[in-house]
Design a protein around this motif. Structure first.
Motif, PDB file in Angstrom:
ATOM      1  N   VAL A  12      -8.067  10.189  -7.557  1.00 45.36           N
ATOM      2  CA  VAL A  12      -7.831   9.675  -6.201  1.00 45.36           C
ATOM      3  C   VAL A  12      -8.686   8.443  -5.892  1.00 45.36           C
ATOM      4  CG1 VAL A  12      -7.209  11.952  -5.345  1.00 45.36           C
ATOM      5  CG2 VAL A  12      -9.558  11.155  -5.073  1.00 45.36           C
ATOM      6  N   ILE A  60       0.835  -1.208   0.000  1.00 49.01           N
ATOM      7  CA  ILE A  60       0.000   0.000   0.000  1.00 49.01           C
ATOM      8  C   ILE A  60       0.864   1.250   0.000  1.00 49.01           C
ATOM      9  CG2 ILE A  60      -1.649   1.348   1.355  1.00 49.01           C
ATOM     10  CD1 ILE A  60      -2.879  -1.281   2.283  1.00 49.01           C
ATOM     11  N   VAL A 108      -6.843   4.919  -5.312  1.00 48.97           N
ATOM     12  CA  VAL A 108      -6.113   4.828  -4.047  1.00 48.97           C
ATOM     13  C   VAL A 108      -7.082   4.645  -2.883  1.00 48.97           C
ATOM     14  CG1 VAL A 108      -4.531   6.023  -2.487  1.00 48.97           C
ATOM     15  CG2 VAL A 108      -4.248   6.249  -4.955  1.00 48.97           C
ATOM     16  N   THR A 151       0.805   3.772  -3.182  1.00 48.97           N
ATOM     17  CA  THR A 151       0.359   5.154  -2.993  1.00 48.97           C
ATOM     18  C   THR A 151       1.434   6.147  -3.396  1.00 48.97           C
ATOM     19  OG1 THR A 151      -1.044   4.432  -1.151  1.00 48.97           O
ATOM     20  CG2 THR A 151      -0.600   6.792  -1.329  1.00 48.97           C
ATOM     21  N   TYR A 152       2.671   5.858  -2.993  1.00 47.00           N
ATOM     22  CA  TYR A 152       3.772   6.770  -3.327  1.00 47.00           C
ATOM     23  C   TYR A 152       3.989   6.846  -4.834  1.00 47.00           C
ATOM     24  CZ  TYR A 152       8.449   8.705  -3.717  1.00 47.00           C
ATOM     25  OH  TYR A 152       9.528   9.483  -4.083  1.00 47.00           O
ATOM     26  N   TYR A 156       1.910   5.988  -7.225  1.00 47.97           N
ATOM     27  CA  TYR A 156       0.719   6.503  -7.906  1.00 47.97           C
ATOM     28  C   TYR A 156       0.753   8.030  -7.942  1.00 47.97           C
ATOM     29  CZ  TYR A 156      -4.194   6.892  -9.247  1.00 47.97           C
ATOM     30  OH  TYR A 156      -5.365   7.186  -9.908  1.00 47.97           O
ATOM     31  N   ASN A 157       1.262   8.630  -6.862  1.00 40.01           N
ATOM     32  CA  ASN A 157       1.328  10.093  -6.771  1.00 40.01           C
ATOM     33  C   ASN A 157       2.677  10.659  -7.211  1.00 40.01           C
ATOM     34  OD1 ASN A 157      -1.321  10.544  -5.556  1.00 40.01           O
ATOM     35  ND2 ASN A 157      -0.477   9.519  -3.763  1.00 40.01           N
ATOM     36  N   PHE A 183      -7.264   1.309  -0.429  1.00 37.57           N
ATOM     37  CA  PHE A 183      -7.105   1.390   1.025  1.00 37.57           C
ATOM     38  C   PHE A 183      -8.322   0.819   1.740  1.00 37.57           C
ATOM     39  CE2 PHE A 183      -7.546   3.550   5.124  1.00 37.57           C
ATOM     40  CZ  PHE A 183      -6.320   3.234   5.688  1.00 37.57           C
ATOM     41  N   TYR A 185      -3.558  -3.465   6.442  1.00 39.42           N
ATOM     42  CA  TYR A 185      -2.640  -2.341   6.651  1.00 39.42           C
ATOM     43  C   TYR A 185      -2.488  -2.036   8.137  1.00 39.42           C
ATOM     44  CZ  TYR A 185      -0.702   2.377   6.415  1.00 39.42           C
ATOM     45  OH  TYR A 185       0.083   3.473   6.582  1.00 39.42           O
TER      46      TYR A 185
END
Length: 275
Positions: free
Chosen positions: A250, A196, A253, A200-201, A203-204, A257, A264
């Protein structure tokens, strides 16, 4: 904890959660406004006439679907490879005795403190020599192995009793069998946490795709959104369209999550356990 204490705790958490969600709420509401309402100096959290056509405008050209697809391929590939590479490396560092093991771990930890800009030029030149610029290989492979990934997974594997691994070796289990039959199930929360975080990192991520990509065939959503803001200057930006595109971007993501939040949380708690 007393009733008053619980009430105070949940009240404070609710207020903090609301304050943290204000930017997201403002983005969604702005995506439903007209251009005049979005340019107004008065900030309003109420939309009298939602402009759902802003979202239709985002999807009209179909380019955003291409950018989202590129980003999902990039982020998912890096996340999966990161977990696999970190799992193999951390297993070796934890359960296999070899000369220089501690030094290798120190080197991995040291790389966590290196600014990304220090390795940018060597990385770029290496990709250029391999003809990997503006390709998925150039985007994915250099991002798949980091000291942080290995160290995080190493911390998770350290929680596994070494006696369990030694018992499996005595029974004749190979390293691969131990890794996939014993270690992997026990470290699933850590693997989910790392996946995750990396997804996330990446993806952005804006900087690395900006350096190694030029064509729309591999362009990520972060680059596309930045170009959308730069069009026509500050006074010509269609903020409702920009915010609608941001809202769409967004969603993957948030869905990821929501699907993996239990794993997580378990992974975060697992990392906090002591030997």
């Amino acid at each position: 904890m007393s009733i008053a204490g619980k009430f105070t705790k949940y009240t404070v958490l609710t207020i903090i959660s609301f304050l943290m969600s204000i930017p997201l709420l403002w983005m969604i509401l702005t995506s439903l406004k007209t251009q005049d309402e979005a340019n107004s100096s008065r900030m309003s959290l109420w939309v009298s006439d939602p402009q759902w056509s802003n979202y239709l405008e985002v999807f009209r050209s179909g380019e955003i679907l291409q950018y989202l697809s590129n980003t999902m391929v990039y982020a998912i590939s890096v996340a999966v490879l990161s977990v696999l590479f970190a799992l193999f490396a951390s297993y070796a560092l934890t359960f296999i005795s070899f000369k220089g093991r501690k030094l290798l771990l120190i080197i991995f930890i040291f790389t966590m403190f290196l600014p990304a800009h220090m390795t940018l030029i060597p990385s770029y030149l290496t990709l250029a020599n391999l003809n990997w610029l503006d390709t998925y290989k150039g985007l994915i492979i250099p991002s798949a192995v980091t000291g942080f990934n290995i160290f995080l997974m190493y911390q998770g594997l350290r929680q596994i009793p070494k006696a369990l691994i030694e018992s499996a070796k005595i029974d004749g289990a190979s390293h691969l069998r131990i890794l996939f039959k014993i270690v992997t199930p026990l470290t699933l929360p850590t693997m989910a946490t790392l996946g995750i975080i990396v997804f996330t990192y990446q993806y952005n991520n804006y900087f690395w795709p900006l350096v190694v990509t030029t064509s729309d065939s591999v362009k990520t959503i972060s680059l596309a959104l930045s170009e959308l803001v730069q069009v026509d200057g500050a006074y010509g930006i269609q903020w409702p369209i920009v915010m609608a595109a941001n809202t769409v971007s967004v969603l993957p993501v948030m869905v990821l999550f929501l699907l993996l939040q239990k794993l997580y949380i378990q992974g975060v708690m697992y990392q906090g356990m002591k030997d």
